[in-house]
Design an enzyme around this catalytic site. Structure first.
Site, mmCIF file in Angstrom:
data_model
loop_
_atom_site.group_PDB
_atom_site.id
_atom_site.type_symbol
_atom_site.label_atom_id
_atom_site.label_comp_id
_atom_site.label_asym_id
_atom_site.label_seq_id
_atom_site.Cartn_x
_atom_site.Cartn_y
_atom_site.Cartn_z
ATOM 1 N N SER A 63 31.276 49.284 28.735
ATOM 2 C CA SER A 63 31.798 49.697 30.039
ATOM 3 C C SER A 63 33.203 50.243 29.911
ATOM 4 C CB SER A 63 31.807 48.480 30.966
ATOM 5 O OG SER A 63 32.589 48.751 32.102
ATOM 6 N N TYR A 88 34.488 39.442 32.872
ATOM 7 C CA TYR A 88 33.341 40.332 32.604
ATOM 8 C C TYR A 88 33.773 41.440 31.631
ATOM 9 C CZ TYR A 88 30.638 44.553 33.066
ATOM 10 O OH TYR A 88 29.953 45.706 32.773
ATOM 11 N N LYS A 105 32.769 42.363 27.459
ATOM 12 C CA LYS A 105 32.357 43.663 26.910
ATOM 13 C C LYS A 105 33.255 44.032 25.732
ATOM 14 C CE LYS A 105 28.959 44.857 29.679
ATOM 15 N NZ LYS A 105 27.576 44.998 29.194
HETATM 16 C C1 WQD Z 1 34.566 51.720 42.800
HETATM 17 C C2 WQD Z 1 35.602 52.137 43.826
HETATM 18 C C3 WQD Z 1 36.908 50.313 44.666
HETATM 19 C C4 WQD Z 1 33.603 48.323 46.738
HETATM 20 C C5 WQD Z 1 33.176 48.226 38.170
HETATM 21 C C6 WQD Z 1 33.263 47.475 36.883
HETATM 22 C C7 WQD Z 1 32.818 48.347 35.737
HETATM 23 C C8 WQD Z 1 31.454 48.914 36.015
HETATM 24 C C9 WQD Z 1 31.446 49.643 37.343
HETATM 25 C C10 WQD Z 1 29.709 47.625 34.963
HETATM 26 C C11 WQD Z 1 36.938 51.435 43.647
HETATM 27 C C12 WQD Z 1 36.073 50.934 45.784
HETATM 28 C C13 WQD Z 1 34.320 49.232 45.988
HETATM 29 C C14 WQD Z 1 33.921 48.148 48.111
HETATM 30 C C15 WQD Z 1 35.638 49.797 47.921
HETATM 31 N N1 WQD Z 1 30.463 47.892 36.035
HETATM 32 N N2 WQD Z 1 35.315 49.953 46.571
HETATM 33 N N3 WQD Z 1 34.935 48.895 48.647
HETATM 34 O O1 WQD Z 1 35.629 48.702 40.057
HETATM 35 O O2 WQD Z 1 35.314 51.122 39.307
HETATM 36 O O3 WQD Z 1 34.052 49.332 38.184
HETATM 37 O O4 WQD Z 1 31.857 48.698 38.336
HETATM 38 O O5 WQD Z 1 29.792 48.088 33.878
HETATM 39 O O6 WQD Z 1 32.764 47.560 34.573
HETATM 40 O O7 WQD Z 1 34.612 47.130 36.668
HETATM 41 O O8 WQD Z 1 33.466 49.960 40.495
HETATM 42 O O9 WQD Z 1 32.020 50.153 42.449
HETATM 43 O O10 WQD Z 1 33.488 48.082 42.237
HETATM 44 O O11 WQD Z 1 34.527 50.288 42.785
HETATM 45 O O12 WQD Z 1 36.552 50.452 48.443
HETATM 46 O O13 WQD Z 1 33.301 47.318 48.860
HETATM 47 O O14 WQD Z 1 35.142 51.766 45.126
HETATM 48 O O15 WQD Z 1 38.213 49.963 45.127
HETATM 49 O O16 WQD Z 1 37.977 52.350 43.972
HETATM 50 P P1 WQD Z 1 34.747 49.784 39.552
HETATM 51 P P2 WQD Z 1 33.312 49.546 42.028
#
Ligand code: WQD
Length: 334
Positions: free
Chosen positions: A124, A150, A154
């Site tokens: 990731s 998490y 990785k």
């Molecule tokens: C994306 C954007 C949030 C939820 C994570 C893991 C990474 C990978 C992908 C597995 C950000 C915003 C999110 C919400 C929001 N997973 N958001 N409201 O954090 O980039 O990565 O998932 O491999 O390892 O770290 O993904 O989808 O959580 O967030 O505003 O309810 O959406 O702030 O900008 P992230 P995400």
């Protein structure tokens, strides 16, 4: 070539199974069904014409895994299995270290015992931590500034794989660093359907659109980005699956590391707008405070995968939204 997919009934694993079967690979799946459903096997069969042999076995069940490898005689393992809820990993670190790290050690020991020398690991972009820049390349130092257990698991697994490859010259390791997987299979039969409460943006948008969640909470609009909301590299799950097929075809001794992303950033508000355009209905949301650990902007430099694997993402955010809505409509029709 016979390939075992650990975690193969999950979101990425099931899409990868389909792409491999389409190309004639013999695919078997081992999964504990903690965060996926056995009915995925029937959907893989409907789409590909083949129902992969399935073993309900946990990575911590050494004996069970030994039986799978005794029977399977695999050429290669694609290792998807692992817990992946960032928030939960902060609350339950030991559960994540035991399952993800100890589980992977069990898997590697089993592979060694049975002479299986090729592995593709589902890693990731989280392993990059905070590089201080948005565009990430594989040569960057990893493991610094990771904000959750998490992500640490990785990173630790990547380091274990590097050390094993150093000790076993015939061992072939490919590490694929996913950015943000989204979308569903165009058939509408499979998509992101987690058993647990989602943390990620797209499954939450999906649950807001079906009314299971009242509104999307956007974590901050005061970042230094195009519109103040977080920017990420959202890659269609089918493109991601095809990246694994490309990796299977280019395995070599040592450790090869690739970013699997589009190379483009999209903001949260842009994702909301894209979903509304595809669905034809407004998506209720509220801007709230920033989420701890979030970075402002992150996206892949995917040049290395293009050069070495001949792979590049082809599908768009619009494709991902249309496929997701098609999947939701198919779910509703059931
Ligand atoms: C994306 C954007 C949030 C939820 C994570 C893991 C990474 C990978 C992908 C597995 C950000 C915003 C999110 C919400 C929001 N997973 N958001 N409201 O954090 O980039 O990565 O998932 O491999 O390892 O770290 O993904 O989808 O959580 O967030 O505003 O309810 O959406 O702030 O900008 P992230 P995400």
């Amino acid at each position: 070539m016979k390939i075992l997919l650990t975690g193969g009934t999950g979101f990425i694993g099931s899409h990868t199974a389909i792409e491999l079967i389409k190309l004639g690979y013999e695919v078997e799946i081992m999964d504990n069904l903690f965060n996926s459903k056995i009915t995925v096997l029937d959907k893989i069969e409907k789409i590909s014409g083949v129902k992969p042999k399935f073993y309900k076995v946990d990575l911590l069940d050494k004996e069970g895994m030994d039986d799978v490898f005794s029977e399977g005689q695999y050429d290669l393992v694609i290792h998807f299995a692992g817990l992946k809820a960032v928030g939960e990993s902060v609350e339950k670190p030991l559960k994540y270290y035991e399952n993800n790290v100890c589980g992977t050690i069990n898997l590697l020991e089993c592979m060694k015992k049975h002479g299986v020398k090729k592995i593709i690991f589902s890693s990731s972009a989280t392993v990059y931590g905070d590089q201080g820049v948005a565009e990430l390349t594989e040569d960057m130092q990893t493991g610094v500034g990771i904000t959750n257990p998490y992500g640490e698991t990785k990173h630790i697994i990547e380091e274990i794989l590097k050390d094993v490859a150093e000790a076993e010259p015939e061992f072939e390791v490919t590490i694929l660093r996913y950015f943000n997987p989204v979308g569903s299979h165009p058939s509408g039969l499979i998509g992101e359907d987690p058993n647990d409460i989602p943390n990620n943006l797209m499954p939450i948008i999906m649950k807001v659109s079906t009314g299971e969640i009242e509104k999307l909470r956007i974590f901050g609009d005061d970042y230094d980005t195009v519109d103040g909301t977080g920017v990420r590299d959202y890659i269609h799950v089918v493109d991601l699956a095809k990246g694994h097929v490309a990796a299977v075809n280019k395995m070599k001794p040592g450790v090869s590391i690739y970013n699997l992303g589009t190379g483009k950033g999209t903001s949260v508000l842009e994702m909301v707008t894209a979903f509304e355009k595809a669905s034809g209905k407004k998506l209720p949301y509220e801007i709230v405070g920033r989420r701890a650990g979030d970075l402002a902007e992150v996206y892949a430099n995917p040049d290395k995968a293009k050069k070495d694997l001949g792979w590049t993402a082809e599908l768009t955010i619009e494709d991902a939204m249309n496929d997701t809505i098609n999947y939701l409509n198919c779910l509703e029709e059931k």
